[in-house]
Design an enzyme around this catalytic site. Structure first.
Site, PDB file in Angstrom:
ATOM      1  N   GLY A  10      88.514  30.737 -20.646  1.00  0.00           N
ATOM      2  CA  GLY A  10      87.046  30.607 -20.531  1.00  0.00           C
ATOM      3  C   GLY A  10      86.469  31.516 -19.461  1.00  0.00           C
ATOM      4  N   GLY A  13      82.568  32.133 -19.155  1.00  0.00           N
ATOM      5  CA  GLY A  13      81.673  30.995 -18.933  1.00  0.00           C
ATOM      6  C   GLY A  13      81.145  30.988 -17.499  1.00  0.00           C
ATOM      7  N   ALA A 117      90.218  17.485 -13.223  1.00  0.00           N
ATOM      8  CA  ALA A 117      89.188  17.031 -12.270  1.00  0.00           C
ATOM      9  C   ALA A 117      87.801  17.195 -12.884  1.00  0.00           C
ATOM     10  CB  ALA A 117      89.291  17.827 -10.971  1.00  0.00           C
ATOM     11  N   PHE A 120      84.957  19.359  -9.242  1.00  0.00           N
ATOM     12  CA  PHE A 120      85.715  20.052  -8.197  1.00  0.00           C
ATOM     13  C   PHE A 120      84.934  20.161  -6.883  1.00  0.00           C
ATOM     14  CE2 PHE A 120      88.133  22.137 -11.783  1.00  0.00           C
ATOM     15  CZ  PHE A 120      89.395  21.706 -11.394  1.00  0.00           C
ATOM     16  N   HIS A 147      72.068  17.158 -15.330  1.00  0.00           N
ATOM     17  CA  HIS A 147      72.765  18.428 -15.555  1.00  0.00           C
ATOM     18  C   HIS A 147      71.881  19.399 -16.331  1.00  0.00           C
ATOM     19  CE1 HIS A 147      76.368  16.185 -14.350  1.00  0.00           C
ATOM     20  NE2 HIS A 147      76.937  17.366 -14.156  1.00  0.00           N
ATOM     21  N   LYS A 151      74.972  21.487 -21.278  1.00  0.00           N
ATOM     22  CA  LYS A 151      76.144  20.614 -21.163  1.00  0.00           C
ATOM     23  C   LYS A 151      76.353  19.867 -22.478  1.00  0.00           C
ATOM     24  CE  LYS A 151      78.189  17.125 -18.157  1.00  0.00           C
ATOM     25  NZ  LYS A 151      79.484  17.783 -18.149  1.00  0.00           N
ATOM     26  N   GLY A 157      81.500  13.578 -16.856  1.00  0.00           N
ATOM     27  CA  GLY A 157      82.810  13.061 -16.417  1.00  0.00           C
ATOM     28  C   GLY A 157      82.713  12.460 -15.027  1.00  0.00           C
ATOM     29  N   THR A 158      81.865  13.028 -14.179  1.00  0.00           N
ATOM     30  CA  THR A 158      81.711  12.509 -12.812  1.00  0.00           C
ATOM     31  C   THR A 158      81.082  11.117 -12.835  1.00  0.00           C
ATOM     32  OG1 THR A 158      81.411  14.759 -12.036  1.00  0.00           O
ATOM     33  CG2 THR A 158      80.681  13.014 -10.552  1.00  0.00           C
TER      34      THR A 158
END
Ligand code: NAP
Length: 258
Positions: A10, A13, A117, A120, A147, A151, A157-158
């Site tokens: 990726g 990105g 994760a 990060f 966000h 997305k 995920g957080t």
């Protein structure tokens, strides 16, 4: 000491571009290849570009694969890496609980380390840890995650990880009025163990989260903002260094940060 050989999936990105820069600027790290399904669009010079992970591992095997793609390929890349003895550091979000469990078991079988994760940013990890501390005293909590509008997964995920950490210390509780009704479906957000999670998507945002606690006569808000994607790179770098010492899957940076 030999360099840590790294492949990035990726690289075009928004996260991938920052990761390429970080790896190329870090002493002891070496970018040996990238994986991109649209190789003609990659502007990197002097770095081999592969269109698939299988093709990549046939010609060179890195020590670590950094994946910053989309959930479908992120999962495939992570699984293939572990099967080939390559340690994955995965920032891609949107993996299911079943997928995470399967990857964990695969790491145990192969005795190889992996880090997945959802966030990060070190500040975001502290936000989650502080939220877990607060939830012990404030069981009424709602999470608002904000966000950019590109997305793919919601909630973030957080946000899910925050709710999971809070659940470890909070007794299950259904919040709000027992008779409340949504006159507009979704108005109260997603339900995680009685906690409500609200996802906002707007251009101009990067990655932000507020965890709001309420009790009689007081509220507490814990808030984190990532202003740019460079904010994630110290966590990616730490994960690359750490994954080399692991022989199991670690989910969440909070498990490697004291
Ligand atoms: P992005 O800008 O859309 O980048 C994703 C890149 O992956 C795109 O260049 C896409 O190419 C490419 N891609 C898709 N399929 C691929 C494949 N099979 N092989 C190689 N490349 C492929 O998204 P982003 O903002 O960088 O985020 C990437 C991921 O990281 C997302 O899952 C996001 O939720 C997550 N994220 C994680 C963190 C964290 O801290 N863990 C922070 C921010 C974002 P095309 O667009 O041409 O298909």
């Amino acid at each position: 000491m030999t360099n840590v050989k790294i492949t990035i999936a990726g690289p075009r990105g928004r996260m991938g571009r920052e990761a390429v820069k970080m790896v190329q600027e870090t002493d002891g790290f070496e970018l040996i290849s990238v994986i991109d399904h649209k190789p003609e669009k990659v502007e990197l010079r002097n770095v081999p570009i592969h269109t698939s992970i299988e093709e990549c591992f046939q010609s060179n095997t890195p020590d670590v694969l950094i994946d910053l793609t989309v959930p479908e390929f992120g999962y495939k890349h992570t699984k293939t890496s572990i099967e080939h003895g390559v340690r994955p550091v995965v920032g891609t979000t949107g993996f299911t609980t079943d997928q995470l469990q399967e990857l964990k078991e695969l790491c145990e079988e192969k005795q190889i380390g992996a880090i997945i994760a959802p966030n990060f940013a070190v500040g975001a990890i502290l936000m989650m840890k502080f939220s877990k501390m607060a939830a012990k005293y404030f069981p009424d909590v709602e999470i608002i995650e904000l966000h950019h509008d590109q997305k793919l997964d919601a909630p973030s995920g957080t946000a899910i990880k925050t709710a999971e950490m809070i659940k470890e210390v909070r007794e299950t509780k259904t919040q709000g009025h027992p008779d409340e009704k949504e006159t507009l479906p979704g108005a109260r957000g997603g339900d995680y163990d009685g906690m409500r999670i609200h996802s906002i998507r707007l251009p101009g945002l990067i990655a932000h989260q507020q965890v709001l606690f309420g009790a009689d006569g007081q509220t507490l808000t814990i808030k984190h903002d990532s202003m740019n994607r460079a904010s994630f790179m110290s966590g990616v770098k730490l994960s690359v260094e750490t994954v080399l010492q692991l022989n199991t899957l670690v989910y969440g940076l909070e498990n490697i940060i004291e």
